[in-house]
Design a protein around this motif. Structure first.
Motif, PDB file in Angstrom:
ATOM      1  N   LYS A 134       0.822  -1.218   0.000  1.00 38.08           N
ATOM      2  CA  LYS A 134       0.000   0.000   0.000  1.00 38.08           C
ATOM      3  C   LYS A 134       0.851   1.261   0.000  1.00 38.08           C
ATOM      4  O   LYS A 134       0.493   2.275  -0.556  1.00 38.08           O
ATOM      5  N   ASN A 135       1.999   1.165   0.654  1.00 37.88           N
ATOM      6  CA  ASN A 135       2.777   2.376   0.906  1.00 37.88           C
ATOM      7  C   ASN A 135       4.015   2.471   0.012  1.00 37.88           C
ATOM      8  O   ASN A 135       5.065   2.955   0.450  1.00 37.88           O
ATOM      9  N   ARG A 136       3.870   1.994  -1.205  1.00 39.74           N
ATOM     10  CA  ARG A 136       5.011   1.847  -2.109  1.00 39.74           C
ATOM     11  C   ARG A 136       5.808   3.123  -2.362  1.00 39.74           C
ATOM     12  O   ARG A 136       7.032   3.112  -2.361  1.00 39.74           O
ATOM     13  N   ALA A 137       5.081   4.223  -2.571  1.00 39.77           N
ATOM     14  CA  ALA A 137       5.757   5.474  -2.911  1.00 39.77           C
ATOM     15  C   ALA A 137       6.756   5.843  -1.813  1.00 39.77           C
ATOM     16  O   ALA A 137       7.875   6.289  -2.082  1.00 39.77           O
ATOM     17  N   TYR A 138       6.347   5.630  -0.571  1.00 42.74           N
ATOM     18  CA  TYR A 138       7.222   5.970   0.547  1.00 42.74           C
ATOM     19  C   TYR A 138       8.472   5.088   0.563  1.00 42.74           C
ATOM     20  O   TYR A 138       9.578   5.572   0.789  1.00 42.74           O
ATOM     21  N   TYR A 139       8.306   3.785   0.303  1.00 45.54           N
ATOM     22  CA  TYR A 139       9.473   2.885   0.320  1.00 45.54           C
ATOM     23  C   TYR A 139      10.456   3.262  -0.788  1.00 45.54           C
ATOM     24  O   TYR A 139      11.664   3.218  -0.602  1.00 45.54           O
ATOM     25  N   ASP A 140       9.896   3.639  -1.945  1.00 40.67           N
ATOM     26  CA  ASP A 140      10.771   4.023  -3.059  1.00 40.67           C
ATOM     27  C   ASP A 140      11.576   5.270  -2.704  1.00 40.67           C
ATOM     28  O   ASP A 140      12.766   5.363  -2.989  1.00 40.67           O
ATOM     29  N   LEU A 141      10.885   6.200  -2.071  1.00 38.53           N
ATOM     30  CA  LEU A 141      11.542   7.441  -1.669  1.00 38.53           C
ATOM     31  C   LEU A 141      12.666   7.138  -0.670  1.00 38.53           C
ATOM     32  O   LEU A 141      13.801   7.608  -0.818  1.00 38.53           O
ATOM     33  N   THR A 142      12.358   6.314   0.315  1.00 42.29           N
ATOM     34  CA  THR A 142      13.356   5.936   1.330  1.00 42.29           C
ATOM     35  C   THR A 142      14.577   5.301   0.670  1.00 42.29           C
ATOM     36  O   THR A 142      15.719   5.607   1.013  1.00 42.29           O
ATOM     37  N   PHE A 143      14.298   4.403  -0.270  1.00 37.12           N
ATOM     38  CA  PHE A 143      15.372   3.693  -0.965  1.00 37.12           C
ATOM     39  C   PHE A 143      16.283   4.691  -1.687  1.00 37.12           C
ATOM     40  O   PHE A 143      17.511   4.647  -1.554  1.00 37.12           O
ATOM     41  N   ARG A 144      15.649   5.636  -2.418  1.00 34.24           N
ATOM     42  CA  ARG A 144      16.450   6.615  -3.176  1.00 34.24           C
ATOM     43  C   ARG A 144      17.265   7.502  -2.241  1.00 34.24           C
ATOM     44  O   ARG A 144      18.419   7.798  -2.487  1.00 34.24           O
ATOM     45  N   GLU A 145      16.627   7.937  -1.156  1.00 29.47           N
ATOM     46  CA  GLU A 145      17.340   8.797  -0.194  1.00 29.47           C
ATOM     47  C   GLU A 145      18.536   8.056   0.411  1.00 29.47           C
ATOM     48  O   GLU A 145      19.619   8.606   0.563  1.00 29.47           O
ATOM     49  N   ASN A 146      18.334   6.788   0.745  1.00 31.18           N
ATOM     50  CA  ASN A 146      19.422   6.013   1.335  1.00 31.18           C
ATOM     51  C   ASN A 146      20.559   5.821   0.348  1.00 31.18           C
ATOM     52  O   ASN A 146      21.738   5.900   0.712  1.00 31.18           O
ATOM     53  N   GLU A 147      20.177   5.552  -0.901  1.00 31.26           N
ATOM     54  CA  GLU A 147      21.197   5.378  -1.938  1.00 31.26           C
ATOM     55  C   GLU A 147      22.035   6.649  -2.069  1.00 31.26           C
ATOM     56  O   GLU A 147      23.247   6.603  -2.191  1.00 31.26           O
ATOM     57  N   ALA A 148      21.328   7.797  -2.061  1.00 34.29           N
ATOM     58  CA  ALA A 148      22.027   9.080  -2.217  1.00 34.29           C
ATOM     59  C   ALA A 148      22.993   9.285  -1.051  1.00 34.29           C
ATOM     60  O   ALA A 148      24.137   9.725  -1.238  1.00 34.29           O
ATOM     61  N   LEU A 149      22.563   8.944   0.146  1.00 31.50           N
ATOM     62  CA  LEU A 149      23.442   9.092   1.312  1.00 31.50           C
ATOM     63  C   LEU A 149      24.657   8.167   1.199  1.00 31.50           C
ATOM     64  O   LEU A 149      25.788   8.575   1.486  1.00 31.50           O
ATOM     65  N   ASP A 150      24.389   6.921   0.768  1.00 30.55           N
ATOM     66  CA  ASP A 150      25.484   5.956   0.611  1.00 30.55           C
ATOM     67  C   ASP A 150      26.500   6.462  -0.401  1.00 30.55           C
ATOM     68  O   ASP A 150      27.702   6.314  -0.224  1.00 30.55           O
ATOM     69  N   GLU A 151      25.981   7.052  -1.504  1.00 27.99           N
ATOM     70  CA  GLU A 151      26.890   7.546  -2.532  1.00 27.99           C
ATOM     71  C   GLU A 151      27.783   8.655  -1.994  1.00 27.99           C
ATOM     72  O   GLU A 151      28.965   8.718  -2.293  1.00 27.99           O
ATOM     73  N   ARG A 152      27.196   9.510  -1.176  1.00 23.35           N
ATOM     74  CA  ARG A 152      27.981  10.632  -0.635  1.00 23.35           C
ATOM     75  C   ARG A 152      28.937  10.209   0.456  1.00 23.35           C
ATOM     76  O   ARG A 152      30.069  10.654   0.522  1.00 23.35           O
ATOM     77  N   PHE A 153      28.456   9.350   1.345  1.00 21.45           N
ATOM     78  CA  PHE A 153      29.249   9.071   2.550  1.00 21.45           C
ATOM     79  C   PHE A 153      29.770   7.642   2.641  1.00 21.45           C
ATOM     80  O   PHE A 153      30.423   7.280   3.603  1.00 21.45           O
ATOM     81  N   GLY A 154      29.442   6.793   1.666  1.00 22.36           N
ATOM     82  CA  GLY A 154      29.832   5.389   1.753  1.00 22.36           C
ATOM     83  C   GLY A 154      28.760   4.632   2.519  1.00 22.36           C
ATOM     84  O   GLY A 154      28.053   5.211   3.326  1.00 22.36           O
TER      85      GLY A 154
END
Ligand code: GLP
Length: 265
Positions: A239-259
């Motif tokens: 039901k809450n797919r949009a939120y999970y996708d957003l979380t995933f993208r945000e986490n990826e962006a953080l990982d890219e910046r900080f490892g």
């Protein structure tokens, strides 16, 4: 959520690679079934490209059938050889499967396996698939959420799903030895992969349903560090797919910046 099963395998392999970069002697918990095959192919590719070595890795498989010999092509030992071990530089002495040698008491296998996992320092990354009925390993619905490696009777649905792989009249295992739910929960990090429409209901129950022994995977809601990678079809009932996708993208962006953050590293 990723667009295809291929992308799920790619991301999954990248995550395994990140863990091995931080800890080349990591202890991996491995799964069988159709879903992780593509992930293993990706890992083999990375090994062949010289990006990864499994030379110092130890592995513990989730489960094995009872009454099937290791050299039987239907055994999970044979599966692991075929799909993964046979193609990388892993030392077989460091690969573990909860198999019961002929003539031995299967009830003694579980405690011994638990001891081996402890002795190896615990599982750093546990790879999981999910059954259509929400099982993880062979922890069928109603399994104790506090269970340890033990003999488990397969559910009717699992026997039915497995029968597709057998020729008519072939012996069909109804018992298996599986890591318990508490064993899985003790892994430092969990990566669950689910692909295809048949998994949509189980994925939704796992992520958005109540924590219940009737959907063993739902206990992962209480794990400290789980990554769930699903394709479009397996994500369809969330039901809450949009939120999970957003979380995933945000986490990826953080990982890219900080490892990538990795517990205990
Ligand atoms: C089997 C295995 C599980 C696996 C599940 C799903 O029962 N014991 O570890 O996750 O099947 O398999 P598949 O990936 O083929 O759908």
């Amino acid at each position: 959520m990723l667009d295809s099963a291929g992308k799920v395998a790619e991301r999954g392999a990248e995550l395994v690679a990140r863990v091995l970069r931080v800890r080349p002697n990591a202890v991996l918990g491995l799964a069988t079934g159709k879903t992780p095959i593509k992930l293993y192919r990706q890992l083999i590719g990375k090994y062949r490209a010289g990006e990864l070595s499994f030379g110092r890795v130890s592995t513990f498989n989730l489960d094995e059938y009872l009454g099937i010999e290791p050299d039987d092509p239907r055994s999970y030992r044979a599966y692991m050889e075929r799909e993964f071990f046979g193609h990388v530089d892993i030392d077989r002495a460091n690969t573990h499967i909860p198999a019961c040698p002929p003539g031995e008491n299967p009830k003694q296998v579980g405690p011994r396996y638990e001891e081996r996992i402890r002795h190896a320092g615990g599982i750093d990354l546990q790879i999981l698939g999910i059954g259509q009925n929400g099982h993880i390993g062979f922890n069928e619905p109603s399994s104790s959420l506090n269970s340890r490696t033990r003999v488990k009777t397969l559910a009717g649905k699992t026997v039915e799903d497995n029968s597709e792989l057998l020729s008519p009249g072939e012996f069909q295992p109804r018992l298996a030895i599986t890591m318990g739910i508490a064993t899985i929960m003790q892994a430092r990090r969990v990566l669950l992969l689910a692909t295809g429409a048949k998994k949509a209901a189980a994925v939704a129950q796992m992520v958005e349903g109540p924590v219940t022994a009737m959907c063993p995977a739902s206990i992962l809601q209480m794990h400290e560090y789980v990554t769930v990678l699903v394709d479009e079809a397996a994500a369809a009932a969330l039901k809450n797919r949009a939120y999970y996708d957003l979380t995933f993208r945000e986490n990826e962006a953080l990982d890219e910046r900080f490892g990538a953050y990795y517990a205990d590293s």
